[in-house]
Design a protein around this motif. Structure first.
Motif, short mmCIF file in Angstrom:
data_model
loop_
_atom_site.label_atom_id
_atom_site.label_comp_id
_atom_site.label_asym_id
_atom_site.label_seq_id
_atom_site.Cartn_x
_atom_site.Cartn_y
_atom_site.Cartn_z
N ALA A 28 -19.48 -62.66 60.22
CA ALA A 28 -19.54 -64.11 60.04
C ALA A 28 -18.19 -64.69 59.61
O ALA A 28 -18.08 -65.88 59.35
CB ALA A 28 -20.60 -64.46 59.01
N GLY A 29 -17.17 -63.82 59.50
CA GLY A 29 -15.84 -64.30 59.14
C GLY A 29 -15.58 -64.38 57.65
O GLY A 29 -14.65 -65.05 57.21
N ILE A 30 -16.40 -63.69 56.86
CA ILE A 30 -16.25 -63.70 55.41
C ILE A 30 -15.81 -62.31 54.97
O ILE A 30 -16.41 -61.31 55.35
CB ILE A 30 -17.59 -64.06 54.73
N ALA A 31 -14.79 -62.25 54.15
CA ALA A 31 -14.33 -60.96 53.64
C ALA A 31 -15.32 -60.43 52.60
O ALA A 31 -16.00 -61.21 51.92
CB ALA A 31 -12.95 -61.10 53.02
N TYR A 32 -15.39 -59.11 52.48
CA TYR A 32 -16.31 -58.46 51.54
C TYR A 32 -15.54 -57.46 50.70
O TYR A 32 -14.68 -56.73 51.21
CB TYR A 32 -17.42 -57.73 52.30
N LEU A 33 -15.85 -57.42 49.41
CA LEU A 33 -15.24 -56.45 48.52
C LEU A 33 -16.26 -56.02 47.49
O LEU A 33 -16.94 -56.87 46.90
CB LEU A 33 -14.02 -57.06 47.82
N HIS A 34 -16.38 -54.72 47.29
CA HIS A 34 -17.28 -54.20 46.25
C HIS A 34 -16.45 -53.79 45.05
O HIS A 34 -15.59 -52.92 45.14
CB HIS A 34 -18.06 -52.99 46.79
N LEU A 35 -16.69 -54.44 43.91
CA LEU A 35 -16.01 -54.11 42.66
C LEU A 35 -17.05 -53.47 41.72
O LEU A 35 -17.63 -54.13 40.86
CB LEU A 35 -15.36 -55.35 42.03
N ARG A 36 -17.28 -52.21 41.94
CA ARG A 36 -18.33 -51.47 41.24
C ARG A 36 -18.19 -51.51 39.72
O ARG A 36 -19.18 -51.58 38.99
CB ARG A 36 -18.31 -50.02 41.73
N GLN A 37 -16.98 -51.44 39.23
CA GLN A 37 -16.77 -51.39 37.78
C GLN A 37 -17.14 -52.70 37.08
O GLN A 37 -17.21 -52.75 35.86
CB GLN A 37 -15.33 -51.01 37.45
N LEU A 38 -17.38 -53.76 37.86
CA LEU A 38 -17.81 -55.03 37.29
C LEU A 38 -19.33 -55.18 37.32
O LEU A 38 -19.87 -56.21 36.96
CB LEU A 38 -17.13 -56.20 38.00
N GLY A 39 -19.99 -54.11 37.74
CA GLY A 39 -21.45 -54.08 37.73
C GLY A 39 -21.97 -53.74 36.34
O GLY A 39 -21.21 -53.40 35.43
N THR A 40 -23.27 -53.82 36.20
CA THR A 40 -23.91 -53.55 34.92
C THR A 40 -24.34 -52.09 34.84
O THR A 40 -25.01 -51.60 35.75
CB THR A 40 -25.16 -54.44 34.75
N PRO A 41 -23.98 -51.38 33.78
CA PRO A 41 -24.46 -50.01 33.60
C PRO A 41 -25.99 -49.96 33.53
O PRO A 41 -26.63 -50.97 33.25
CB PRO A 41 -23.84 -49.57 32.28
N LYS A 42 -26.55 -48.78 33.75
CA LYS A 42 -28.01 -48.63 33.78
C LYS A 42 -28.69 -49.22 32.55
O LYS A 42 -29.70 -49.91 32.66
CB LYS A 42 -28.39 -47.16 33.94
N GLU A 43 -28.15 -48.97 31.36
CA GLU A 43 -28.77 -49.50 30.14
C GLU A 43 -28.84 -51.03 30.18
O GLU A 43 -29.83 -51.63 29.76
CB GLU A 43 -27.98 -49.04 28.91
N GLY A 44 -27.82 -51.66 30.71
CA GLY A 44 -27.81 -53.11 30.83
C GLY A 44 -28.78 -53.60 31.88
O GLY A 44 -29.45 -54.63 31.69
N ARG A 45 -28.86 -52.89 33.01
CA ARG A 45 -29.83 -53.27 34.06
C ARG A 45 -31.25 -53.15 33.53
O ARG A 45 -32.09 -54.02 33.79
CB ARG A 45 -29.63 -52.40 35.30
N ASP A 46 -31.52 -52.08 32.79
CA ASP A 46 -32.86 -51.90 32.21
C ASP A 46 -33.18 -53.04 31.24
O ASP A 46 -34.28 -53.58 31.23
CB ASP A 46 -32.96 -50.55 31.50
N ALA A 47 -32.20 -53.42 30.42
CA ALA A 47 -32.39 -54.52 29.47
C ALA A 47 -32.66 -55.82 30.22
O ALA A 47 -33.54 -56.60 29.83
CB ALA A 47 -31.17 -54.66 28.57
N ALA A 48 -31.93 -56.06 31.29
CA ALA A 48 -32.13 -57.28 32.07
C ALA A 48 -33.54 -57.33 32.65
O ALA A 48 -34.19 -58.39 32.62
CB ALA A 48 -31.09 -57.37 33.18
N ARG A 49 -34.03 -56.20 33.15
CA ARG A 49 -35.39 -56.16 33.69
C ARG A 49 -36.44 -56.48 32.62
O ARG A 49 -37.47 -57.07 32.92
CB ARG A 49 -35.68 -54.78 34.29
N ARG A 50 -36.16 -56.08 31.38
CA ARG A 50 -37.08 -56.35 30.27
C ARG A 50 -36.92 -57.76 29.72
O ARG A 50 -37.69 -58.19 28.87
CB ARG A 50 -36.82 -55.38 29.11
#
Length: 115
Positions: A28-50
């Motif tokens: 679609a003409g949009i650049a993509y970049l994955h910045l994994r280190q700016l993601g949430t660690p598992k403990e944070g993802r679990d907290a967000a789900r709760r």
């Protein structure tokens, strides 16, 4: 530019895993970049789900202090100087998402627009 800030860029939803998402947005003409280190660690993802915002913020704050995350934050700042950047993750509610925390940390003087 679409910047994927998921720690794990996989999804059960068709089209949202890293490879297929990258292909679709680049087509679609949009650049993509994955910045994994700016993601949430598992403990944070679990907290967000709760719905535990306090734990999410504590865990993510620690994540942003890591050297790898600091480097990717600097990369994100540099990218945003020259182009419009959209952050992507799993969370539907921007006010309860690590994206808000990331924007506040990286771009404290910029306007945040949640789509």
């Amino acid at each position: 530019m679409l910047v994927d800030v998921r720690a794990i860029a996989n999804s059960r939803r068709a089209g949202f895993s890293k490879t297929s998402l990258r292909s679709a947005v680049e087509e679609a003409g949009i650049a993509y970049l994955h910045l994994r280190q700016l993601g949430t660690p598992k403990e944070g993802r679990d907290a967000a789900r709760r719905g535990d915002q306090e734990t999410l913020e504590r865990v993510y704050s620690g994540q942003l202090e890591l050297p790898e995350a600091l480097a990717q934050m600097a990369e994100l700042q540099s990218l945003a100087e020259d182009q419009t950047v959209c952050l992507l993750c799993y969370c539907e509610e921007a006010d309860h998402c690590h994206r808000r925390l990331l924007v506040d940390a990286v771009f404290p003087d910029r306007k945040r627009v949640d789509l």
